[in-house]
Design an enzyme around this catalytic site. Structure first.
Site, PDB file in Angstrom:
ATOM      1  N   CYS A 120     -10.800   2.318  -6.398  1.00  0.00           N
ATOM      2  CA  CYS A 120      -9.755   1.883  -7.332  1.00  0.00           C
ATOM      3  C   CYS A 120      -9.608   0.367  -7.167  1.00  0.00           C
ATOM      4  O   CYS A 120      -9.551  -0.133  -6.041  1.00  0.00           O
ATOM      5  CB  CYS A 120      -8.427   2.579  -7.028  1.00  0.00           C
ATOM      6  SG  CYS A 120      -8.547   4.373  -7.099  1.00  0.00           S
ATOM      7  N   CYS A 123      -6.913  -1.402  -4.912  1.00  0.00           N
ATOM      8  CA  CYS A 123      -6.680  -0.850  -3.576  1.00  0.00           C
ATOM      9  C   CYS A 123      -7.615  -1.468  -2.534  1.00  0.00           C
ATOM     10  O   CYS A 123      -8.829  -1.509  -2.725  1.00  0.00           O
ATOM     11  CB  CYS A 123      -6.883   0.665  -3.637  1.00  0.00           C
ATOM     12  SG  CYS A 123      -6.879   1.446  -2.018  1.00  0.00           S
ATOM     13  N   SER A 199      -1.393  13.300  -1.920  1.00  0.00           N
ATOM     14  CA  SER A 199      -1.592  12.412  -3.068  1.00  0.00           C
ATOM     15  C   SER A 199      -3.062  12.409  -3.474  1.00  0.00           C
ATOM     16  O   SER A 199      -3.946  12.319  -2.627  1.00  0.00           O
ATOM     17  CB  SER A 199      -1.163  11.006  -2.657  1.00  0.00           C
ATOM     18  OG  SER A 199      -1.510  10.093  -3.647  1.00  0.00           O
ATOM     19  N   ASN A 298       1.659  -4.571  -4.441  1.00  0.00           N
ATOM     20  CA  ASN A 298       1.463  -5.613  -3.426  1.00  0.00           C
ATOM     21  C   ASN A 298       0.109  -6.250  -3.634  1.00  0.00           C
ATOM     22  O   ASN A 298      -0.907  -5.607  -3.350  1.00  0.00           O
ATOM     23  CB  ASN A 298       1.487  -5.004  -2.030  1.00  0.00           C
ATOM     24  CG  ASN A 298       2.837  -4.459  -1.724  1.00  0.00           C
ATOM     25  OD1 ASN A 298       3.794  -5.199  -1.587  1.00  0.00           O
ATOM     26  ND2 ASN A 298       2.935  -3.149  -1.679  1.00  0.00           N
ATOM     27  N   CYS A 341       1.550   0.408   0.031  1.00  0.00           N
ATOM     28  CA  CYS A 341       0.630   1.194  -0.787  1.00  0.00           C
ATOM     29  C   CYS A 341      -0.560   0.354  -1.264  1.00  0.00           C
ATOM     30  O   CYS A 341      -0.395  -0.723  -1.800  1.00  0.00           O
ATOM     31  CB  CYS A 341       1.423   1.698  -1.988  1.00  0.00           C
ATOM     32  SG  CYS A 341       0.567   2.956  -2.875  1.00  0.00           S
TER      33      CYS A 341
HETATM   34 FE1  SF4 Z   1      -8.219   4.887  -4.836  1.00  0.00          FE
HETATM   35 FE2  SF4 Z   1      -6.712   6.105  -2.928  1.00  0.00          FE
HETATM   36 FE3  SF4 Z   1      -9.308   5.607  -2.503  1.00  0.00          FE
HETATM   37 FE4  SF4 Z   1      -7.574   3.579  -2.612  1.00  0.00          FE
HETATM   38  S1  SF4 Z   1      -7.618   5.192  -1.065  1.00  0.00           S
HETATM   39  S2  SF4 Z   1      -9.603   3.642  -3.565  1.00  0.00           S
HETATM   40  S3  SF4 Z   1      -6.123   4.324  -4.179  1.00  0.00           S
HETATM   41  S4  SF4 Z   1      -8.455   6.977  -4.059  1.00  0.00           S
END
Ligand code: SF4
Length: 350
Positions: A120, A123, A199, A298, A341
């Site tokens: 993602c 992230c 999640s 963030n 996050c």
């Molecule tokens: Fe995506 Fe979660 Fe993996 Fe980060 S940890 S790349 S938000 S699936």
């Protein structure tokens, strides 16, 4: 049960298998329960520590098994009380867990994989790539340690556990389920499943599997946009499983379990925070009972995105509230230590 070379991790053995093993080796069946209690409830790191077992039994276990567990490598404390803990894996890697004290709740956020393959774009974990799945014991150890710290520092037990750290929990389904079973068991940590949230990035086939398994914990889905084009951009997984696939899977989940899903929505400046984005989200949410968590983003050095302005954030929130949606605005915690996050990336070790 012994592999050639490396001994088997005893926490990958279930209670019945352990019972069979002990009986086959001349021990009483009830010993299995005692061993299990040491392994999980008391989180023993060695057979030596199992004091109510005879030396002979301990030696037997030692000969055939090992206890694969995590060690705390280092930790960092944020100004707001959030603590990020880096755990050292037996094979050398690092994963992170976070203790988050907020209002009357103390939450543990834990990792389910070392790294993540979903990439993602917002992230930091996604930049690490994927190394391996964590075992149920390794996930459990994070929770046990965070719980211990919560009791020590805040004189409070954990109120919630969220599987929102590194990795995609549903890609490590068996181990995540096993860890939840242990966390909620009487001879584990006795946490009610309703206090646990898993999640996911949004894998429809796995959401349906959870429905078929009639899970009793909460499910949060990282939505972050209710427009396919924008979601494709920030979450490459959307190209494989788009919003229509998710609607279908979530409806199925909701019908089978009666549980409403929570949608996580990071507000990123001019990426997904316009009123047109809010309208798309409201339309998406009409498909099922659900809850929306709007989260302040963030920024991190790996991603080109910025946090939404207060003005855009408030307008977005107001739009949803006016439609009587169940929506919460979540302030990020632990920002100064990259524990918030999307920020877990073993930063200080890279
Ligand atoms: Fe995506 Fe979660 Fe993996 Fe980060 S940890 S790349 S938000 S699936």
């Amino acid at each position: 049960m012994q592999n050639q070379g490396v001994k088997q991790d005893i926490r990958s053995v279930n209670l019945d298998e352990l019972k069979d093993f002990l009986v086959e080796n001349g021990e009483k069946a009830f010993r299995a329960k005692q061993v299990y209690e040491w392994l999980w409830k008391k989180n023993a790191h060695s057979f030596e520590a199992m004091k109510n077992l005879s030396k002979k039994t301990r030696d037997l276990l030692e000969t055939h098994f090992r206890i694969q567990h995590l060690e705390v490598d280092h930790f960092q404390k944020s100004e707001d009380g959030t603590t990020k803990i880096a755990f050292r894996l037996e094979d050398g890697g690092l994963v992170e867990g976070v203790l988050i004290p907020a209002e009357k709740r103390v939450t543990a956020c834990v990792s389910s994989q070392q790294g993540c393959k979903f990439g993602c774009r917002f992230c930091a974990t996604g930049t690490l790539g994927f190394t391996r799945n964590l075992t149920a014991g390794e996930i459990y150890d994070q929770i046990f340690e965070i719980k211990r710290r919560a009791e020590e520092e805040f004189d409070s037990t954990l109120s919630n556990i969220v599987y929102m750290g590194m990795g995609e929990p549903l890609e490590n389904y068996e181990n995540v389920m096993h860890s939840i079973e242990r966390v909620s068991a009487d001879n584990g940590l006795m946490m009610a499943p309703r206090r646990i949230t898993v999640s996911t990035v949004g894998l429809p086939h796995m959401i349906k599997r959870m429905a078929d398994d009639e899970v009793r914990f909460n499910v949060a889905l990282s939505l972050h946009s209710a427009k396919n084009e924008a979601r494709d951009e920030i979450m490459p997984v959307n190209k494989a499983y788009d919003l229509e696939d998710l609607i279908d899977a979530i409806k199925y989940f909701n019908e089978k379990t009666g549980t409403r899903v929570t949608f996580e929505y990071l507000l990123m400046d001019k990426v997904n925070d316009s009123l047109s984005d809010a309208r798309a989200l409201a339309e998406f949410c009409k498909n099922f009972p659900c809850k929306v968590n709007l989260i302040e983003y963030n920024p991190n050095e790996h991603a080109p995105y910025q946090r939404s302005s207060a003005e855009r954030r408030d307008a977005f929130l107001k739009f949803l509230e006016q439609r009587n949606m169940v929506v919460n605005l979540r302030r990020s915690r632990g920002k100064d230590i990259a524990a918030a996050c999307g920020q877990l990336a073993n930063k200080d070790k890279k």
